[in-house]
Design a protein around this motif. Sequence first.
Motif, PDB file in Angstrom:
ATOM      1  N   TRP A   1       0.844  -1.192   0.000  1.00  0.00           N
ATOM      2  CA  TRP A   1       0.000   0.000   0.000  1.00  0.00           C
ATOM      3  C   TRP A   1       0.885   1.250   0.000  1.00  0.00           C
ATOM      4  O   TRP A   1       0.646   2.196  -0.764  1.00  0.00           O
ATOM      5  CB  TRP A   1      -0.929  -0.014   1.215  1.00  0.00           C
ATOM      6  CG  TRP A   1      -1.777   1.219   1.290  1.00  0.00           C
ATOM      7  CD1 TRP A   1      -2.825   1.556   0.495  1.00  0.00           C
ATOM      8  CD2 TRP A   1      -1.600   2.298   2.207  1.00  0.00           C
ATOM      9  NE1 TRP A   1      -3.328   2.773   0.868  1.00  0.00           N
ATOM     10  CE2 TRP A   1      -2.589   3.254   1.919  1.00  0.00           C
ATOM     11  CE3 TRP A   1      -0.715   2.542   3.240  1.00  0.00           C
ATOM     12  CZ2 TRP A   1      -2.712   4.430   2.631  1.00  0.00           C
ATOM     13  CZ3 TRP A   1      -0.842   3.724   3.951  1.00  0.00           C
ATOM     14  CH2 TRP A   1      -1.833   4.654   3.638  1.00  0.00           C
TER      15      TRP A   1
ATOM     16  N   VAL B   1       1.252   4.182  -2.883  1.00  0.00           N
ATOM     17  CA  VAL B   1       1.077   5.614  -2.614  1.00  0.00           C
ATOM     18  C   VAL B   1       2.284   6.403  -3.107  1.00  0.00           C
ATOM     19  O   VAL B   1       2.144   7.467  -3.727  1.00  0.00           O
ATOM     20  CB  VAL B   1       0.834   5.853  -1.102  1.00  0.00           C
ATOM     21  CG1 VAL B   1       0.916   7.323  -0.757  1.00  0.00           C
ATOM     22  CG2 VAL B   1      -0.516   5.291  -0.687  1.00  0.00           C
TER      23      VAL B   1
ATOM     24  N   ARG C   1       2.270   6.615  -6.904  1.00  0.00           N
ATOM     25  CA  ARG C   1       1.209   7.504  -7.376  1.00  0.00           C
ATOM     26  C   ARG C   1       1.592   8.975  -7.170  1.00  0.00           C
ATOM     27  O   ARG C   1       1.324   9.826  -8.023  1.00  0.00           O
ATOM     28  CB  ARG C   1      -0.087   7.169  -6.650  1.00  0.00           C
ATOM     29  CG  ARG C   1      -1.251   7.955  -7.155  1.00  0.00           C
ATOM     30  CD  ARG C   1      -2.531   7.542  -6.428  1.00  0.00           C
ATOM     31  NE  ARG C   1      -3.595   7.627  -7.386  1.00  0.00           N
ATOM     32  CZ  ARG C   1      -4.205   6.613  -7.953  1.00  0.00           C
ATOM     33  NH1 ARG C   1      -3.875   5.400  -7.644  1.00  0.00           N
ATOM     34  NH2 ARG C   1      -5.143   6.795  -8.820  1.00  0.00           N
ATOM     35  N   ARG C   2       2.221   9.284  -6.045  1.00  0.00           N
ATOM     36  CA  ARG C   2       2.567  10.686  -5.749  1.00  0.00           C
ATOM     37  C   ARG C   2       3.801  11.171  -6.513  1.00  0.00           C
ATOM     38  O   ARG C   2       3.995  12.378  -6.636  1.00  0.00           O
ATOM     39  CB  ARG C   2       2.787  10.855  -4.251  1.00  0.00           C
ATOM     40  CG  ARG C   2       1.503  10.779  -3.477  1.00  0.00           C
ATOM     41  CD  ARG C   2       1.709  11.080  -2.019  1.00  0.00           C
ATOM     42  NE  ARG C   2       0.438  10.973  -1.311  1.00  0.00           N
ATOM     43  CZ  ARG C   2       0.328  11.016  -0.011  1.00  0.00           C
ATOM     44  NH1 ARG C   2       1.402  11.174   0.747  1.00  0.00           N
ATOM     45  NH2 ARG C   2      -0.846  10.914   0.551  1.00  0.00           N
TER      46      ARG C   2
ATOM     47  N   TRP D   1      -1.119  -2.372  -5.333  1.00  0.00           N
ATOM     48  CA  TRP D   1      -2.170  -2.618  -4.348  1.00  0.00           C
ATOM     49  C   TRP D   1      -2.832  -3.975  -4.555  1.00  0.00           C
ATOM     50  O   TRP D   1      -3.097  -4.707  -3.602  1.00  0.00           O
ATOM     51  CB  TRP D   1      -3.209  -1.507  -4.392  1.00  0.00           C
ATOM     52  CG  TRP D   1      -2.693  -0.182  -3.902  1.00  0.00           C
ATOM     53  CD1 TRP D   1      -1.700   0.022  -2.984  1.00  0.00           C
ATOM     54  CD2 TRP D   1      -3.121   1.099  -4.308  1.00  0.00           C
ATOM     55  NE1 TRP D   1      -1.490   1.353  -2.800  1.00  0.00           N
ATOM     56  CE2 TRP D   1      -2.356   2.057  -3.599  1.00  0.00           C
ATOM     57  CE3 TRP D   1      -4.074   1.556  -5.204  1.00  0.00           C
ATOM     58  CZ2 TRP D   1      -2.524   3.424  -3.747  1.00  0.00           C
ATOM     59  CZ3 TRP D   1      -4.239   2.917  -5.349  1.00  0.00           C
ATOM     60  CH2 TRP D   1      -3.470   3.837  -4.625  1.00  0.00           C
TER      61      TRP D   1
END
Length: 147
Positions: free
Chosen positions: A31, A35, A38-39, A57
């Motif tokens: 997870w 994140v 993605r960022r 994920w």
Amino acid sequence: MTTRFPFRRPVAGLAALALAVEGLGIALINWILGVVVRRQHMSLAGSDPGLMALAAWIAGALFALYLLLCAVVALRVALRDRPPRAAGRILLITCGVVHGLLGAFCVGLVGWAAFAVVMAVLALIVWTLMVYDPERWAQPTEAVVPH
């Protein structure tokens, strides 16, 4: 039934606990990786960061569910004090194989401490499989007397 192994139930319970913690840890790590990807908004060979995060994920969730299912089988063995059925035994055997491969990768990628932890979990799985051998628990049907 054999009483030669007095610690069989606690070891199976400890294996279940270790597998559950490992499954939750894998889910948390994937997870966090999702994140971060993605960022970052970075592309790897033209890949969409959103898809890479989603893949992390999904992979983390599937592997965590697999480990949690193995933990449920080991917990059931510990609570019932009976060997797992064929499907549960096959699941624990595959979990042992996965831990063997994971240990080999851990040495090179993470280090010896991670290898030791993975091998400790592997030892708990193998101990559970060996102590709860179905042939050992089978009731003798007839005594064969030689003539």
